[in-house]
Scaffold this motif. Structure first.
Motif, PDB file in Angstrom:
ATOM      1  N   UNK A  34     -26.760  15.346  12.761  1.00  0.00           N
ATOM      2  CA  UNK A  34     -25.669  16.179  13.257  1.00  0.00           C
ATOM      3  C   UNK A  34     -24.475  15.940  12.332  1.00  0.00           C
ATOM      4  N   UNK A  35     -23.539  16.882  12.283  1.00  0.00           N
ATOM      5  CA  UNK A  35     -22.405  16.749  11.347  1.00  0.00           C
ATOM      6  C   UNK A  35     -21.581  15.496  11.620  1.00  0.00           C
ATOM      7  N   UNK A  36     -21.341  14.729  10.550  1.00  0.00           N
ATOM      8  CA  UNK A  36     -20.560  13.491  10.677  1.00  0.00           C
ATOM      9  C   UNK A  36     -19.719  13.264   9.438  1.00  0.00           C
ATOM     10  N   UNK A  37     -18.601  12.622   9.633  1.00  0.00           N
ATOM     11  CA  UNK A  37     -17.741  12.226   8.516  1.00  0.00           C
ATOM     12  C   UNK A  37     -18.310  10.972   7.866  1.00  0.00           C
ATOM     13  N   UNK A  38     -17.832  10.668   6.675  1.00  0.00           N
ATOM     14  CA  UNK A  38     -18.241   9.437   5.998  1.00  0.00           C
ATOM     15  C   UNK A  38     -17.859   8.230   6.852  1.00  0.00           C
ATOM     16  N   UNK A  39     -16.696   8.276   7.470  1.00  0.00           N
ATOM     17  CA  UNK A  39     -16.249   7.166   8.315  1.00  0.00           C
ATOM     18  C   UNK A  39     -17.211   6.961   9.484  1.00  0.00           C
ATOM     19  N   UNK A  40     -17.617   8.048  10.132  1.00  0.00           N
ATOM     20  CA  UNK A  40     -18.544   7.941  11.266  1.00  0.00           C
ATOM     21  C   UNK A  40     -19.902   7.410  10.802  1.00  0.00           C
ATOM     22  N   UNK A  41     -20.376   7.880   9.652  1.00  0.00           N
ATOM     23  CA  UNK A  41     -21.648   7.390   9.117  1.00  0.00           C
ATOM     24  C   UNK A  41     -21.547   5.897   8.806  1.00  0.00           C
ATOM     25  N   UNK A  42     -20.449   5.506   8.192  1.00  0.00           N
ATOM     26  CA  UNK A  42     -20.220   4.103   7.849  1.00  0.00           C
ATOM     27  C   UNK A  42     -20.250   3.234   9.109  1.00  0.00           C
TER      28      UNK A  42
END
Length: 118
Positions: free
Chosen positions: A34-42
């Motif tokens: 699902x769509x995620x920011x780099x911060x959320x993935x990190x």
């Protein structure tokens, strides 16, 4: 859905295999259903943000991850939002050079996934 096959250059295969071979790449692809920011993935996979950005760049260059747009972060900054472009990848080592095929994600699947996880 069938596997999409197209003529790939040795450079394409090397880029994809190199990106997949890097530490955390598979975890990022799994987390980016699902769509995620780099911060959320990190945060999701517990890796340093700088490492996450490097892996994201490699995965985007290889066509395995795409930037779906931008959104405002909690701090009010515009951040890129990423999602994987495939659900499966198969690597065949039986020839002189590795070949791969992939099962691409469709827009319909992305929309359905987004609706189910709102």
């Amino acid at each position: 859905m069938s596997h999409s096959r197209r003529e790939r250059t040795e450079s394409d295969s090397n880029t994809v295999l190199s990106a997949l071979g890097n530490k955390y790449s598979a975890e990022i692809l799994c987390a980016a259903g699902s769509p995620k920011s780099a911060q959320a993935l990190s945060e999701d996979i517990k890796i340093p943000i700088a490492t996450c950005y490097r892996r994201i760049e490699e995965l985007v260059d290889a066509g395995l991850l795409t930037c779906e747009g931008r959104q405002l972060s909690e701090e009010g900054r515009r951040t890129n939002i990423y999602r994987r472009t495939l659900d499966e990848i198969e690597v065949d080592f039986s020839d002189t050079e590795p070949q791969y095929s992939q099962k691409r994600r469709t827009e319909a699947k992305n929309r359905l996934h987004d609706q189910l996880h709102e």
